[in-house]
Structures are given as structure tokens and as C-alpha cells.
Motif scaffolding. Sequence first.
Motif, PDB file in Angstrom:
ATOM      1  N   PHE A 149       4.559  23.619 -29.253  1.00 29.99           N
ATOM      2  CA  PHE A 149       4.716  22.454 -28.306  1.00 29.99           C
ATOM      3  C   PHE A 149       5.223  22.515 -27.128  1.00 29.99           C
ATOM      4  CE2 PHE A 149       7.356  18.642 -27.085  1.00 29.99           C
ATOM      5  CZ  PHE A 149       6.541  17.877 -26.827  1.00 29.99           C
ATOM      6  N   TRP A 150       6.527  23.117 -27.022  1.00 32.68           N
ATOM      7  CA  TRP A 150       7.282  23.424 -25.920  1.00 32.68           C
ATOM      8  C   TRP A 150       6.747  24.272 -24.732  1.00 32.68           C
ATOM      9  CZ3 TRP A 150      10.420  19.706 -24.435  1.00 32.68           C
ATOM     10  CH2 TRP A 150      11.225  18.996 -25.355  1.00 32.68           C
ATOM     11  N   ALA A 157       2.100  22.509 -18.915  1.00 37.78           N
ATOM     12  CA  ALA A 157       1.431  21.210 -18.316  1.00 37.78           C
ATOM     13  C   ALA A 157       2.257  20.962 -17.316  1.00 37.78           C
ATOM     14  CB  ALA A 157       1.261  20.174 -19.660  1.00 37.78           C
ATOM     15  N   LEU A 158       3.685  20.920 -17.204  1.00 36.35           N
ATOM     16  CA  LEU A 158       4.486  20.386 -16.358  1.00 36.35           C
ATOM     17  C   LEU A 158       4.251  21.244 -15.040  1.00 36.35           C
ATOM     18  CD1 LEU A 158       7.702  19.437 -18.402  1.00 36.35           C
ATOM     19  CD2 LEU A 158       5.990  17.872 -17.398  1.00 36.35           C
ATOM     20  N   VAL A 159       4.078  22.536 -15.144  1.00 40.22           N
ATOM     21  CA  VAL A 159       3.794  23.266 -13.981  1.00 40.22           C
ATOM     22  C   VAL A 159       2.560  22.985 -13.502  1.00 40.22           C
ATOM     23  CG1 VAL A 159       3.317  25.669 -13.149  1.00 40.22           C
ATOM     24  CG2 VAL A 159       5.171  25.306 -14.923  1.00 40.22           C
ATOM     25  N   SER A 160       1.699  22.717 -14.042  1.00 38.96           N
ATOM     26  CA  SER A 160       0.283  22.198 -13.614  1.00 38.96           C
ATOM     27  C   SER A 160       0.413  20.754 -12.963  1.00 38.96           C
ATOM     28  CB  SER A 160      -0.765  22.082 -14.745  1.00 38.96           C
ATOM     29  OG  SER A 160      -1.037  23.300 -15.176  1.00 38.96           O
ATOM     30  N   VAL A 161       1.085  19.821 -13.731  1.00 40.84           N
ATOM     31  CA  VAL A 161       1.495  18.528 -12.966  1.00 40.84           C
ATOM     32  C   VAL A 161       2.272  18.618 -11.641  1.00 40.84           C
ATOM     33  CG1 VAL A 161       2.838  16.306 -13.223  1.00 40.84           C
ATOM     34  CG2 VAL A 161       1.537  17.343 -15.168  1.00 40.84           C
ATOM     35  N   TYR A 162       3.292  19.683 -11.614  1.00 43.17           N
ATOM     36  CA  TYR A 162       4.035  19.626 -10.344  1.00 43.17           C
ATOM     37  C   TYR A 162       2.863  20.205  -9.261  1.00 43.17           C
ATOM     38  CZ  TYR A 162       6.834  22.214  -6.931  1.00 43.17           C
ATOM     39  OH  TYR A 162       7.450  22.564  -5.891  1.00 43.17           O
ATOM     40  N   TRP A 163       2.135  21.098  -9.363  1.00 46.25           N
ATOM     41  CA  TRP A 163       1.054  21.532  -8.424  1.00 46.25           C
ATOM     42  C   TRP A 163       0.137  20.692  -8.111  1.00 46.25           C
ATOM     43  CZ3 TRP A 163       0.585  26.920 -11.238  1.00 46.25           C
ATOM     44  CH2 TRP A 163       1.471  27.765 -10.809  1.00 46.25           C
ATOM     45  N   ALA A 164      -0.388  19.846  -9.207  1.00 49.53           N
ATOM     46  CA  ALA A 164      -1.303  18.697  -8.910  1.00 49.53           C
ATOM     47  C   ALA A 164      -0.831  17.736  -7.950  1.00 49.53           C
ATOM     48  CB  ALA A 164      -2.082  18.235 -10.377  1.00 49.53           C
ATOM     49  N   ALA A 165       0.460  17.409  -8.198  1.00 46.00           N
ATOM     50  CA  ALA A 165       1.121  16.306  -7.334  1.00 46.00           C
ATOM     51  C   ALA A 165       1.444  16.869  -5.941  1.00 46.00           C
ATOM     52  CB  ALA A 165       2.397  16.083  -8.279  1.00 46.00           C
ATOM     53  N   GLY A 166       1.281  18.163  -5.764  1.00 52.17           N
ATOM     54  CA  GLY A 166       1.716  18.527  -4.427  1.00 52.17           C
ATOM     55  C   GLY A 166       2.701  19.659  -4.164  1.00 52.17           C
ATOM     56  N   GLY A 167       3.211  19.870  -5.292  1.00 50.81           N
ATOM     57  CA  GLY A 167       4.337  20.646  -5.071  1.00 50.81           C
ATOM     58  C   GLY A 167       3.748  22.295  -4.872  1.00 50.81           C
ATOM     59  N   LEU A 190      -6.874  17.833 -14.754  1.00 50.99           N
ATOM     60  CA  LEU A 190      -7.636  18.140 -16.068  1.00 50.99           C
ATOM     61  C   LEU A 190      -7.042  19.185 -16.810  1.00 50.99           C
ATOM     62  CD1 LEU A 190     -10.121  17.329 -18.130  1.00 50.99           C
ATOM     63  CD2 LEU A 190     -11.234  19.133 -16.529  1.00 50.99           C
ATOM     64  N   THR A 191      -6.548  20.259 -16.132  1.00 50.40           N
ATOM     65  CA  THR A 191      -6.001  21.351 -16.834  1.00 50.40           C
ATOM     66  C   THR A 191      -4.532  20.987 -17.530  1.00 50.40           C
ATOM     67  OG1 THR A 191      -7.102  23.002 -15.544  1.00 50.40           O
ATOM     68  CG2 THR A 191      -5.122  23.632 -16.695  1.00 50.40           C
ATOM     69  N   ALA A 192      -4.010  20.216 -16.764  1.00 53.29           N
ATOM     70  CA  ALA A 192      -2.639  19.556 -17.071  1.00 53.29           C
ATOM     71  C   ALA A 192      -2.703  18.794 -18.733  1.00 53.29           C
ATOM     72  CB  ALA A 192      -2.010  18.937 -16.186  1.00 53.29           C
ATOM     73  N   GLY A 193      -3.882  17.917 -18.433  1.00 54.49           N
ATOM     74  CA  GLY A 193      -4.102  17.033 -19.470  1.00 54.49           C
ATOM     75  C   GLY A 193      -4.491  17.824 -20.836  1.00 54.49           C
ATOM     76  N   LEU A 194      -5.337  18.841 -20.647  1.00 53.61           N
ATOM     77  CA  LEU A 194      -5.784  19.797 -21.675  1.00 53.61           C
ATOM     78  C   LEU A 194      -4.498  20.484 -22.267  1.00 53.61           C
ATOM     79  CD1 LEU A 194      -9.145  21.172 -20.451  1.00 53.61           C
ATOM     80  CD2 LEU A 194      -8.693  19.377 -22.237  1.00 53.61           C
ATOM     81  N   LYS A 195      -3.714  20.951 -21.513  1.00 55.55           N
ATOM     82  CA  LYS A 195      -2.309  21.716 -21.690  1.00 55.55           C
ATOM     83  C   LYS A 195      -1.513  20.778 -22.656  1.00 55.55           C
ATOM     84  CE  LYS A 195      -2.369  24.804 -18.070  1.00 55.55           C
ATOM     85  NZ  LYS A 195      -1.807  25.391 -16.871  1.00 55.55           N
ATOM     86  N   LEU A 196      -1.485  19.531 -22.178  1.00 53.09           N
ATOM     87  CA  LEU A 196      -0.582  18.515 -22.824  1.00 53.09           C
ATOM     88  C   LEU A 196      -1.265  18.016 -24.335  1.00 53.09           C
ATOM     89  CD1 LEU A 196       2.037  16.736 -22.728  1.00 53.09           C
ATOM     90  CD2 LEU A 196       0.424  14.829 -21.565  1.00 53.09           C
ATOM     91  N   TRP A 254       1.811  34.026 -21.632  1.00 52.62           N
ATOM     92  CA  TRP A 254       2.207  32.528 -21.787  1.00 52.62           C
ATOM     93  C   TRP A 254       1.064  32.138 -22.669  1.00 52.62           C
ATOM     94  CZ3 TRP A 254       5.182  29.390 -17.848  1.00 52.62           C
ATOM     95  CH2 TRP A 254       5.507  28.177 -18.425  1.00 52.62           C
ATOM     96  N   PHE A 255      -0.214  31.986 -22.153  1.00 51.26           N
ATOM     97  CA  PHE A 255      -1.242  31.371 -22.924  1.00 51.26           C
ATOM     98  C   PHE A 255      -1.257  32.149 -24.259  1.00 51.26           C
ATOM     99  CE2 PHE A 255      -3.156  30.080 -18.776  1.00 51.26           C
ATOM    100  CZ  PHE A 255      -3.361  28.842 -19.012  1.00 51.26           C
ATOM    101  N   LEU A 256      -1.466  33.595 -24.320  1.00 54.77           N
ATOM    102  CA  LEU A 256      -1.567  34.181 -25.439  1.00 54.77           C
ATOM    103  C   LEU A 256      -0.483  33.949 -26.554  1.00 54.77           C
ATOM    104  CD1 LEU A 256      -2.852  36.827 -27.190  1.00 54.77           C
ATOM    105  CD2 LEU A 256      -1.538  38.257 -25.978  1.00 54.77           C
ATOM    106  N   VAL A 257       0.966  34.047 -25.962  1.00 60.04           N
ATOM    107  CA  VAL A 257       2.044  33.634 -27.075  1.00 60.04           C
ATOM    108  C   VAL A 257       1.789  32.410 -27.477  1.00 60.04           C
ATOM    109  CG1 VAL A 257       4.332  33.462 -27.367  1.00 60.04           C
ATOM    110  CG2 VAL A 257       3.474  35.423 -26.236  1.00 60.04           C
ATOM    111  N   TRP A 258       1.543  31.345 -26.667  1.00 60.12           N
ATOM    112  CA  TRP A 258       1.429  29.789 -27.211  1.00 60.12           C
ATOM    113  C   TRP A 258       0.245  30.061 -28.169  1.00 60.12           C
ATOM    114  CZ3 TRP A 258      -1.071  26.015 -23.014  1.00 60.12           C
ATOM    115  CH2 TRP A 258      -1.095  24.583 -23.574  1.00 60.12           C
ATOM    116  N   GLY A 259      -0.871  30.489 -27.725  1.00 63.61           N
ATOM    117  CA  GLY A 259      -2.177  30.550 -28.759  1.00 63.61           C
ATOM    118  C   GLY A 259      -1.703  31.134 -30.177  1.00 63.61           C
ATOM    119  N   LEU A 260      -0.778  32.265 -30.244  1.00 61.89           N
ATOM    120  CA  LEU A 260      -0.522  32.816 -31.363  1.00 61.89           C
ATOM    121  C   LEU A 260       0.420  31.697 -32.261  1.00 61.89           C
ATOM    122  CD1 LEU A 260      -0.037  36.438 -30.300  1.00 61.89           C
ATOM    123  CD2 LEU A 260      -1.880  35.423 -31.764  1.00 61.89           C
ATOM    124  N   LEU A 261       1.246  31.131 -31.558  1.00 59.90           N
ATOM    125  CA  LEU A 261       2.302  30.477 -32.234  1.00 59.90           C
ATOM    126  C   LEU A 261       1.382  29.065 -32.658  1.00 59.90           C
ATOM    127  CD1 LEU A 261       5.207  30.534 -29.639  1.00 59.90           C
ATOM    128  CD2 LEU A 261       5.296  31.159 -32.010  1.00 59.90           C
TER     129      LEU A 261
END
Length: 166
Positions: free
Chosen positions: A20-21, A27-37, A65-71, A144-151
Motif C-alpha cells: 500500500f505505502w 501515485a503521489l509522485v504521478s499526481v505531483y507531476w500531473a499537477a505541474g510539478g 490515469l496512471t496515478a489513479g491506477l497506482k492508487l 520500485w514496480f518490481l518490489v511493489w508487485g512482489l509485496l
Amino acid sequence: MTHNRSPQRARLLWCGYAAFWLGLLYALVSVYWAAGGTVGLDTLGGELERLARARDPRMIAVVWLTAGLKLFAAVLGLAVVQEWGQRVPRRVLLTLSWGATAALVLYGGSLVVGQTLVEAGVIEASADMDRKAFSWHLFLWDPWFLVWGLLLGAATWGRARRSAAR
């Protein structure tokens, strides 16, 4: 027998919460970039970085969309270990969670393997490769994707075993 279940349950919870974390932070990284960061955009490299900096509407839509899927995938980590997750039909929850696990592990794993082969010199890197972005992908973004998926997979496996035993 109860003694063996407690550490097993603790591991299951740990994997679910960690999934989850990791997913939420991603997802928060994606939101930051989507919002203009713009901090960290240079770690993406290539066309992704260019489109993000240009605020290309299609690219921004994809990042949202990616942020939503990650969340959504992050919440699956909690759903498989929390009591409220039992309100979701077992088959639906496990199908979604196994699907997210497969996507995360296959995506992250294939990228990490390919990049490791490039880093080891087995595969030749393109002459115009952005070395900084490559390193960020090899050592952070794609593992990060790999470890997240394994967890998530470990938590889902535990949930599937627990509910099958009932």
C-alpha cells in the motif's frame, strides 16, 4: 498451531501495508507531476520528460490515469489484509490483486532485467541514451514496480491461502 499463524499473519499484514505505502508514494509522485510539478522530471528522460515539460494534454491525461491506477493497486494491498476487504467478493478481489501483481512484476521485472543487461554490457546502449534517466530507472523507478508487485503478490498469496482454508 495458533502460534504459527500469528507470525504468518504479521508477515501478511506487513506485505499488504508495504505494498500500500509503496503504491501510494508512487501515485503521489504521478499526481505531483500531473499537477505541474517539475522536480524529478529529468529522471524520466527522453520523450516522456519532453512531453511532461511541454504539458502536453495527452501526456498529462496519461499521468493522471496512471496515478489513479497506482492508487487503485495500492488500495488492493490493504484490501487483501484488512477485514473491510472481505466485503469484496473473494474471486473479484483476488482476480484484481493477482492481475495488478502480474502487471507490476512483469513490467518492473522485464525493465530491470533489460537495464541490467545494458549496464553489464551484454546489450549495447544506444548512443543517445540519457545516462542520468537510465540510472534512475535502473536503481529506483523500475525496481520500485518490481518490489511493489512482489509485496502485493505475497499479500495476495496469503489472503488466497487464508480464505481457501476457511
